[in-house]
Scaffold this active site. Structure first.
Site, PDB file in Angstrom:
ATOM      1  CB  CYS A  69      -0.997  -0.053   1.155  1.00 41.67           C
ATOM      2  SG  CYS A  69      -2.477   0.893   0.816  1.00 41.67           S
ATOM      3  CG  HIS A  79      -3.602  -3.544   3.231  1.00 45.30           C
ATOM      4  ND1 HIS A  79      -2.516  -3.138   3.960  1.00 45.30           N
ATOM      5  CD2 HIS A  79      -4.238  -2.418   2.829  1.00 45.30           C
ATOM      6  CE1 HIS A  79      -2.505  -1.809   4.032  1.00 45.30           C
ATOM      7  NE2 HIS A  79      -3.530  -1.344   3.341  1.00 45.30           N
ATOM      8  CD  GLU A 125      -1.299  -6.379   5.199  1.00 46.61           C
ATOM      9  OE1 GLU A 125      -1.057  -6.633   4.000  1.00 46.61           O
ATOM     10  OE2 GLU A 125      -1.410  -5.208   5.642  1.00 46.61           O
TER      11      GLU A 125
HETATM   12  N1  GLN Z   1      -1.921   6.696   2.958  1.00 48.70           N
HETATM   13  C1  GLN Z   1      -2.019   5.967   1.737  1.00 48.70           C
HETATM   14  C2  GLN Z   1      -3.355   6.168   1.055  1.00 48.70           C
HETATM   15  O1  GLN Z   1      -4.309   6.558   1.676  1.00 48.70           O
HETATM   16  C3  GLN Z   1      -1.749   4.498   1.945  1.00 48.70           C
HETATM   17  C4  GLN Z   1      -2.762   3.830   2.806  1.00 48.70           C
HETATM   18  C5  GLN Z   1      -2.306   2.501   3.296  1.00 48.70           C
HETATM   19  O2  GLN Z   1      -1.110   2.196   3.256  1.00 48.70           O
HETATM   20  N2  GLN Z   1      -3.211   1.698   3.800  1.00 48.70           N
HETATM   21  O3  GLN Z   1      -3.454   5.915  -0.124  1.00 48.70           O
END
Ligand code: GLN
EC number: 6.3.4.2
Length: 544
Positions: A382, A516, A518
């Site tokens: 992410c 994600h 995970e």
């Molecule tokens: N802050 C980033 C976004 O909002 C990544 C979010 C995250 O890593 N879950 O796109």
């Protein structure tokens, strides 16, 4: 007809009720039953989405896009049952819905009260969506005696009367502390807690007694006598060697047998624990070890990266190695450049996890650079993928490359979708009902490029589904220069507009994903990206 198991906690918090619920669910499942586990959170936030990871640990996102309590992660990892929005409720959500109805005039002038309106809403939630489940386990957050959990206890009490006599069961998790100076285990806190629960009209059927020392027969009998349960229903729950040992250990102590007996079921098939024995064997008998550095922001509290921590361990199980995780605060690299090499050199893999906000971002970018140049396996998740793209863009000569999340920039390599997508693209996505600007939450498909590294990792799949939780996206206007610099965009949204995965073919293992992974990894089914990352780290460990 679904049967209900209500799980409450007493004496103190942090007894591992969530893990206990997950383990009981896994045991019933191992006997062939279909289970679902739900969490009732008494706090007033509508959901944990806005709570600080420092306070509440990670936010666990479901396929259907709900931001839920991290206990739902335990449930899903231990049972393999995908959690849903309808598996987590908070007082905040109950009150929000009731107040909205009241404002609409739905109550026709009636006085709106905790009993029956709040308790009815809680009961409705418990009874919703029963499907063909054999057992629905309901964990109540907090500790008996908390003011805010009273409506939940009252709802359980009512349900126990309203459902069939053999349809509900109450499991109470307590603590039996050991007083070192006296050399004694103390049962009084358990007695008090059960009395408190009884005063709310709920008589527990099974007591799960958390203890650091074995519970002698005499103490077990004493608890049974004072707490009005049979001795076999006082289950000793000693600290386990690891969370993966808990289901088998609780089975040996008779937890599932006693729960089934409470429902009048005495002819249930024996549980098939092969899966758990294998997991435990892989965890407890590793044939090597690797050290992974997680360069993040919330490194002070491990619950903030609960699923990530678990998925790395699962990746280790897949390779039969122990995974040592070094939590590194990205900010330290911003203070002293020289520290980077000494902190990162001993590592066999570098992972930049998800996160929000600018703090530590330069340190994360520097870690990506280190991994790329030194050819250390790199996994960006992410925000980590976004940092990998910004690092690539800066290397390609876009010195000002940044994310609009960190403030205004002349090179928005990462931004909110409306900030960078063409009008035509926006129209296409709007027609598809998915416009950015708010969080992209829940499961989305991604199309994988044939003969890419990731399609190999995903066993030749051309389409995958993974969970998202982010607001910003990698700007596709930079794809071309980034590909020239060596990054390959090997996963895209099905409409081809949003980058989902990047990789570097000239690197042993360099993958960044916008989602994600995970959240979907399980001990008995490690996520392929984590299994692959740990495998690469293992190879790296043989080089250094
Ligand atoms: N802050 C980033 C976004 O909002 C990544 C979010 C995250 O890593 N879950 O796109």
């Amino acid at each position: 007809m679904a049967r209900y198991i209500f799980i409450t906690g007493g004496v103190v918090s942090s007894l591992g009720k969530g893990l206990m619920a997950a383990s009981l669910g896994a045991l019933l499942q191992a006997r062939g039953y279909k289970v679902r586990i739900r969490k009732f959170d008494p706090y007033l936030n509508v959901d944990p989405g806005t709570m600080s990871p420092y306070q509440h640990g990670e936010v666990y996102v479901t396929d259907d896009g709900a931001e839920t309590d991290l206990d739902l992660g335990h449930y899903e990892r231990f049972t393999g049952v995908s959690a849903r929005q309808s598996d987590n409720i908070t007082s905040g959500r109950v009150y929000r819905d009731i107040i909205a109805k009241e404002r609409r005039g739905d109550y026709l002038g009636a006085t709106v009260q905790v009993i029956p309106h709040v308790t009815d809403a809680i009961k409705e939630f418990a009874l919703a969506d029963q499907g063909d489940h054999d057992f629905i386990l309901c964990e109540i957050g907090g500790t008996v005696g908390d003011i805010e959990s009273l409506p939940f206890m009252e709802a359980i009490r009512q349900l126990r009367n309203e459902l069939e006599p053999n349809q509900t069961l109450s499991v109470h998790v307590t603590l039996v502390p050991y007083i070192a100076a006296a050399g004694e285990l103390k049962t009084k806190p358990t007695q008090h807690s059960v009395r408190e629960l009884a005063s709310l009209g709920i008589k527990p059927d099974v007591l799960l007694c958390r203890a650091e020392h074995p519970l002698p027969d005499g103490e077990r009998q004493k608890i049974a006598n004072f707490c009005n349960v049979r001795k076999q229903a006082v289950i000793p729950a000693l600290d386990a060697s690891s969370i993966y040992a808990v289901p088998v250990q609780y089975h040996k102590e008779g937890l599932d047998t006693e729960v089934l007996r409470g429902f009048g079921i005495t002819d249930a098939p024996e549980p098939d624990l092969a899966r758990w024995n294998d997991v435990l064997d892989r965890y407890e008998n590793p044939e090597g070890e690797v050290t992974i550095g997680v360069v993040g922001k919330y490194v002070g509290l491990q619950d903030a990266y609960k699923s990530l921590n678990e998925a790395l361990v699962h990746g280790g199980m897949a390779n039969r190695v122990k995974v040592n995780i070094r939590w590194i605060d990205a900010e330290i690299f911003e203070q002293d450049e020289g520290d980077i090499a000494s902190a990162l050199e001993p590592l066999h893999g570098i992972l930049v996890p998800g996160g929000f906000g600018e703090r530590g971002s330069e340190g994360k970018i520097a870690s990506v650079r280190f991994a790329r140049e030194r050819k250390v396996p790199f996994f960006g998740i992410c925000l980590g993928m976004q940092m990998a793209c910004i690092e690539g863009a800066r290397t390609a000569g876009f010195d000002a490359a940044s994310s609009t999340e960190f403030g205004e920039t002349s090179e928005p390599v990462v931004g909110i979708i409306e900030e960078w997508m063409t009008a035509e693209g926006l129209e296409t996505r709007e027609a598809g009902g998915d416009l950015g600007g708010t969080m992209r939450l829940g499961a989305y498909d991604a199309k994988l490029a044939g003969n890419s590294h990731v399609s190999q990792i995903y066993d030749g799949a051309s389409m995958i589904s993974e969970r998202h939780r982010h607001r910003y996206e990698v700007n596709s206007a930079y794809i071309e220069p980034l590909e020239k610099q060596g990054l390959v965009f090997s996963g895209m949204s099905p409409d081809g507009l949003l980058p989902e995965i990047v990789e570097r073919p000239d690197h042993p293992w360099f993958v960044g994903v916008q989602f994600h992974p995970e959240l979907k990894s399980k001990p008995f089914d490690p996520h392929p990206l984590f299994a692959g990352f740990i495998e690469a780290a293992l190879e790296q460990s043989r080089l250094v």
